[in-house]
Design a protein around this motif. Structure first.
Motif, PDB file in Angstrom:
ATOM      1  N   GLN A   1       0.819  -1.205   0.000  1.00 26.71           N
ATOM      2  CA  GLN A   1       0.000   0.000   0.000  1.00 26.71           C
ATOM      3  C   GLN A   1       0.856   1.259   0.000  1.00 26.71           C
ATOM      4  OE1 GLN A   1      -3.260  -0.144  -0.586  1.00 26.71           O
ATOM      5  NE2 GLN A   1      -2.851  -2.346  -0.711  1.00 26.71           N
ATOM      6  N   GLU A   2       2.076   1.142   0.520  1.00 27.29           N
ATOM      7  CA  GLU A   2       3.000   2.282   0.528  1.00 27.29           C
ATOM      8  C   GLU A   2       3.492   2.595  -0.882  1.00 27.29           C
ATOM      9  OE1 GLU A   2       7.671   2.621   1.390  1.00 27.29           O
ATOM     10  OE2 GLU A   2       6.507   1.991   3.138  1.00 27.29           O
ATOM     11  N   ILE A   3       3.793   1.563  -1.656  1.00 29.15           N
ATOM     12  CA  ILE A   3       4.423   1.770  -2.956  1.00 29.15           C
ATOM     13  C   ILE A   3       3.427   1.922  -4.094  1.00 29.15           C
ATOM     14  CG2 ILE A   3       4.693  -0.647  -3.630  1.00 29.15           C
ATOM     15  CD1 ILE A   3       7.515   0.049  -4.576  1.00 29.15           C
ATOM     16  N   LEU A   4       2.196   1.418  -3.946  1.00 26.53           N
ATOM     17  CA  LEU A   4       1.213   1.491  -5.028  1.00 26.53           C
ATOM     18  C   LEU A   4       0.952   2.914  -5.528  1.00 26.53           C
ATOM     19  CD1 LEU A   4      -1.424  -1.285  -4.304  1.00 26.53           C
ATOM     20  CD2 LEU A   4      -0.316  -0.833  -6.494  1.00 26.53           C
ATOM     21  N   PRO A   5       0.833   3.906  -4.649  1.00 31.41           N
ATOM     22  CA  PRO A   5       0.618   5.266  -5.162  1.00 31.41           C
ATOM     23  C   PRO A   5       1.757   5.749  -6.055  1.00 31.41           C
ATOM     24  CG  PRO A   5       0.062   5.153  -2.836  1.00 31.41           C
ATOM     25  CD  PRO A   5       0.730   3.849  -3.179  1.00 31.41           C
ATOM     26  N   TYR A   6       3.003   5.329  -5.761  1.00 31.38           N
ATOM     27  CA  TYR A   6       4.123   5.723  -6.610  1.00 31.38           C
ATOM     28  C   TYR A   6       4.039   5.034  -7.970  1.00 31.38           C
ATOM     29  CZ  TYR A   6       5.970   7.507  -2.223  1.00 31.38           C
ATOM     30  OH  TYR A   6       6.118   8.191  -1.044  1.00 31.38           O
ATOM     31  N   LEU A   7       3.610   3.772  -7.968  1.00 30.74           N
ATOM     32  CA  LEU A   7       3.436   3.066  -9.237  1.00 30.74           C
ATOM     33  C   LEU A   7       2.342   3.722 -10.071  1.00 30.74           C
ATOM     34  CD1 LEU A   7       3.732  -0.723  -8.296  1.00 30.74           C
ATOM     35  CD2 LEU A   7       5.376   0.681  -9.542  1.00 30.74           C
ATOM     36  N   GLU A   8       1.281   4.167  -9.414  1.00 31.73           N
ATOM     37  CA  GLU A   8       0.202   4.844 -10.143  1.00 31.73           C
ATOM     38  C   GLU A   8       0.705   6.121 -10.804  1.00 31.73           C
ATOM     39  OE1 GLU A   8      -3.764   3.549  -7.635  1.00 31.73           O
ATOM     40  OE2 GLU A   8      -2.606   5.252  -6.964  1.00 31.73           O
ATOM     41  N   GLN A   9       1.493   6.906 -10.077  1.00 29.34           N
ATOM     42  CA  GLN A   9       2.052   8.123 -10.661  1.00 29.34           C
ATOM     43  C   GLN A   9       2.955   7.797 -11.835  1.00 29.34           C
ATOM     44  OE1 GLN A   9       3.488  11.245  -7.855  1.00 29.34           O
ATOM     45  NE2 GLN A   9       2.885   9.795  -6.253  1.00 29.34           N
ATOM     46  N   LEU A  10       3.772   6.760 -11.669  1.00 32.46           N
ATOM     47  CA  LEU A  10       4.661   6.330 -12.739  1.00 32.46           C
ATOM     48  C   LEU A  10       3.863   5.951 -13.984  1.00 32.46           C
ATOM     49  CD1 LEU A  10       7.236   5.055 -14.040  1.00 32.46           C
ATOM     50  CD2 LEU A  10       6.737   3.005 -12.700  1.00 32.46           C
ATOM     51  N   CYS A  11       2.820   5.165 -13.805  1.00 35.87           N
ATOM     52  CA  CYS A  11       2.026   4.694 -14.944  1.00 35.87           C
ATOM     53  C   CYS A  11       1.322   5.839 -15.648  1.00 35.87           C
ATOM     54  CB  CYS A  11       1.020   3.649 -14.482  1.00 35.87           C
ATOM     55  SG  CYS A  11       1.801   2.122 -13.867  1.00 35.87           S
ATOM     56  N   ARG A  12       0.937   6.872 -14.900  1.00 38.95           N
ATOM     57  CA  ARG A  12       0.255   8.007 -15.515  1.00 38.95           C
ATOM     58  C   ARG A  12       1.226   8.914 -16.275  1.00 38.95           C
ATOM     59  NH1 ARG A  12      -2.759   8.288 -10.588  1.00 38.95           N
ATOM     60  NH2 ARG A  12      -1.373   9.935  -9.842  1.00 38.95           N
ATOM     61  N   ARG A  13       2.453   9.038 -15.786  1.00 38.22           N
ATOM     62  CA  ARG A  13       3.361  10.054 -16.331  1.00 38.22           C
ATOM     63  C   ARG A  13       4.321   9.547 -17.390  1.00 38.22           C
ATOM     64  NH1 ARG A  13       6.227  13.637 -11.983  1.00 38.22           N
ATOM     65  NH2 ARG A  13       6.947  14.507 -13.951  1.00 38.22           N
ATOM     66  N   CYS A  14       4.718   8.294 -17.322  1.00 38.26           N
ATOM     67  CA  CYS A  14       5.709   7.795 -18.284  1.00 38.26           C
ATOM     68  C   CYS A  14       5.019   7.305 -19.545  1.00 38.26           C
ATOM     69  CB  CYS A  14       6.539   6.675 -17.658  1.00 38.26           C
ATOM     70  SG  CYS A  14       7.742   7.298 -16.502  1.00 38.26           S
ATOM     71  N   ARG A  15       5.184   8.033 -20.621  1.00 40.57           N
ATOM     72  CA  ARG A  15       4.477   7.743 -21.862  1.00 40.57           C
ATOM     73  C   ARG A  15       5.259   6.768 -22.719  1.00 40.57           C
ATOM     74  NH1 ARG A  15      -0.477   9.151 -20.330  1.00 40.57           N
ATOM     75  NH2 ARG A  15      -0.565  11.276 -19.545  1.00 40.57           N
ATOM     76  N   ILE A  16       5.579   5.645 -22.137  1.00 37.50           N
ATOM     77  CA  ILE A  16       6.201   4.546 -22.872  1.00 37.50           C
ATOM     78  C   ILE A  16       5.416   3.280 -22.538  1.00 37.50           C
ATOM     79  CG2 ILE A  16       8.532   5.549 -22.951  1.00 37.50           C
ATOM     80  CD1 ILE A  16       9.252   3.737 -20.573  1.00 37.50           C
ATOM     81  N   PRO A  17       5.496   2.259 -23.369  1.00 43.00           N
ATOM     82  CA  PRO A  17       4.788   1.011 -23.027  1.00 43.00           C
ATOM     83  C   PRO A  17       5.360   0.399 -21.749  1.00 43.00           C
ATOM     84  CG  PRO A  17       5.476   1.021 -25.329  1.00 43.00           C
ATOM     85  CD  PRO A  17       6.170   2.174 -24.667  1.00 43.00           C
ATOM     86  N   ILE A  18       4.477  -0.074 -20.891  1.00 40.82           N
ATOM     87  CA  ILE A  18       4.879  -0.759 -19.669  1.00 40.82           C
ATOM     88  C   ILE A  18       4.213  -2.133 -19.657  1.00 40.82           C
ATOM     89  CG2 ILE A  18       4.822  -0.750 -17.145  1.00 40.82           C
ATOM     90  CD1 ILE A  18       4.642   2.295 -17.240  1.00 40.82           C
ATOM     91  N   LEU A  19       5.019  -3.184 -19.553  1.00 38.43           N
ATOM     92  CA  LEU A  19       4.498  -4.537 -19.385  1.00 38.43           C
ATOM     93  C   LEU A  19       4.617  -4.887 -17.912  1.00 38.43           C
ATOM     94  CD1 LEU A  19       5.918  -6.558 -22.427  1.00 38.43           C
ATOM     95  CD2 LEU A  19       3.623  -5.640 -22.108  1.00 38.43           C
ATOM     96  N   TYR A  20       3.484  -5.171 -17.277  1.00 43.53           N
ATOM     97  CA  TYR A  20       3.428  -5.372 -15.831  1.00 43.53           C
ATOM     98  C   TYR A  20       2.917  -6.773 -15.542  1.00 43.53           C
ATOM     99  CZ  TYR A  20       2.571  -4.190 -10.914  1.00 43.53           C
ATOM    100  OH  TYR A  20       2.604  -4.133  -9.539  1.00 43.53           O
ATOM    101  N   VAL A  21       3.768  -7.623 -14.995  1.00 43.80           N
ATOM    102  CA  VAL A  21       3.402  -8.996 -14.666  1.00 43.80           C
ATOM    103  C   VAL A  21       2.839  -9.059 -13.248  1.00 43.80           C
ATOM    104  CG1 VAL A  21       4.341 -11.273 -14.108  1.00 43.80           C
ATOM    105  CG2 VAL A  21       4.964 -10.159 -16.253  1.00 43.80           C
ATOM    106  N   SER A  22       1.698  -9.717 -13.099  1.00 43.13           N
ATOM    107  CA  SER A  22       1.106  -9.862 -11.768  1.00 43.13           C
ATOM    108  C   SER A  22       0.084 -10.996 -11.773  1.00 43.13           C
ATOM    109  CB  SER A  22       0.406  -8.560 -11.354  1.00 43.13           C
ATOM    110  OG  SER A  22      -0.201  -8.700 -10.077  1.00 43.13           O
ATOM    111  N   HIS A  23      -0.119 -11.597 -10.607  1.00 40.92           N
ATOM    112  CA  HIS A  23      -1.245 -12.509 -10.435  1.00 40.92           C
ATOM    113  C   HIS A  23      -2.221 -11.940  -9.412  1.00 40.92           C
ATOM    114  CE1 HIS A  23       1.656 -13.981  -7.347  1.00 40.92           C
ATOM    115  NE2 HIS A  23       0.562 -14.034  -6.613  1.00 40.92           N
ATOM    116  N   SER A  24      -2.055 -10.641  -9.102  1.00 41.75           N
ATOM    117  CA  SER A  24      -2.947  -9.947  -8.179  1.00 41.75           C
ATOM    118  C   SER A  24      -3.939  -9.112  -8.977  1.00 41.75           C
ATOM    119  CB  SER A  24      -2.150  -9.041  -7.232  1.00 41.75           C
ATOM    120  OG  SER A  24      -3.014  -8.153  -6.537  1.00 41.75           O
TER     121      SER A  24
END
Length: 367
Positions: free
Chosen positions: A178-201
């Motif tokens: 929960q601490e790091i998710l907000p930073y990931l959200e900001q990253l995903c919104r601001r970095c205009r490059i393709p991001i491949l995100y692996v998860s089973h959550s």
């Protein structure tokens, strides 16, 4: 400054056969043509990490092609080594150099960076990941969440054209996630490059991904925009006990007296508990099917605040529990799922095209 690269297009076609004893093979053909986050989702052993490692060049598929922006990384007679591929890779473990401070780890990435394709500056990375107070510390002095934030910053400072993230939260407990998710959200919104995100959550995927690719036993079984895929009957997601949909909109109103915010989507709105969002912010809400009831008319003598005008679009009987029915309704173009009893569906005489009121008992704010 982060720049949009509208021509980014990743095309991957791979066939990778393992031993006959394991019975596993990877067989995928994907075209990822936008700059958002594509989540590779599926159970353990479905091929998510293998796919990512093949894209990175850490594993080689004897048959296959990979290219980004029409630049070939792999073909039948060509192989581009990993160190020459313009990628940033974030592993489950931060994998920082233990003998270097956080800042020295970042400087190592800067030396390797392709400065002709800069997507983000050093100062922007520091602010985005909020790591200025820990730059002088060594990895062993940092928490798991702090190490992972530094690792993400390091991957960005390589100035990649493609960012690969292999379950970056898997090694963290719920508090650190929960601490790091907000930073990931900001990253995903601001970095205009393709991001491949692996998860089973599924929670992570709903919160971060614009597009989903579901893998099972090495093959693509479902894919589509996250909002549409979650809200479509007949998919694996509609069969979940806590089947959910994602609704995005803009904060149009706030009332501090009641600590509530109003999110507008189309001509309708949803009220939710006020948090850190500001007027004009875009937010994502998760609505579970079990929290949606259907009515023929709008009742004002109810404690439920959210009553949306919807139209029945589809219905599906629960194969595991015939007493229940999943109903897909549309609030204009936004899909919403309601899990109701078969008796209720019968009493309401539900049919496609019927106008109803969807009453939403609770929502979860994702961003």
């Amino acid at each position: 400054m982060v720049n949009r690269q509208s021509t980014n297009r990743l095309e991957v076609k791979l066939t990778k056969q393992y031993s006959e004893q394991s019975g596993f093979s990877l067989d995928v053909d994907l075209h990822i043509a936008h700059t958002g986050v594509t989540a590779l989702f599926g159970p353990s052993g479905s091929g998510k990490t293998t796919f990512l490692r093949c894209v990175a060049g850490l594993e080689r598929s004897p048959q296959g092609t990979i290219n980004l922006n029409n630049e070939i990384w792999q073909s039948r007679d060509f192989w581009l080594p990993t160190h020459q591929r313009p990628i940033g890779y974030v592993f489950q473990e931060a994998s920082l150099f233990p003998h270097l401070t956080a800042d020295e780890n970042l400087q190592f990435a800067i030396k390797r960076a392709n400065k002709s394709h800069a997507i983000i500056t050093y100062d922007e990375v520091i602010a985005l990941m909020n790591i200025e107070p820990i730059l002088s510390q060594y990895p062993q002095q940092l928490s798991g969440g702090e190490r992972q934030r530094v690792a993400i910053a390091r991957a960005l400072l390589i100035q990649p054209q493609l960012l690969l993230m292999d379950e970056p939260l898997a090694g963290l407990d719920d508090v650190l996630k929960q601490e790091i998710l907000p930073y990931l959200e900001q990253l995903c919104r601001r970095c205009r490059i393709p991001i491949l995100y692996v998860s089973h959550s599924l929670d992570e995927v709903i919160r971060l991904a614009d597009y989903m690719v579901v893998l099972n036993k090495g093959k693509v079984v479902e894919q589509g925009e996250t909002q549409n895929l979650l809200g479509t009957l007949g998919t694996s997601f509609s069969k979940y006990q806590d089947a959910s949909v994602l609704i995005s909109g803009t904060v149009e109103k706030q009332e501090s007296q009641w600590t509530l915010s109003w999110m507008n989507f189309g001509s309708q709105h949803i009220v939710f508990k006020q948090g850190n969002e500001q007027l004009g912010d875009t937010v994502r809400l998760r609505v579970q099917s079990k929290d949606v009831s259907l009515s023929l008319s709008k009742h004002n003598d109810s404690s439920i605040l959210n009553k949306l005008s919807v139209v029945v679009d589809d219905m599906e009987e629960d194969q595991q529990d015939p007493s229940m029915v999943m109903v897909r309704v549309l609030a204009e173009s936004t899909p919403i799922l309601a899990r109701i009893t078969s008796l209720s569906a019968h009493n309401l005489k539900l049919k496609k095209g019927q106008s109803l009121i969807a009453q939403i008992k609770s929502v979860a704010v994702l961003s």
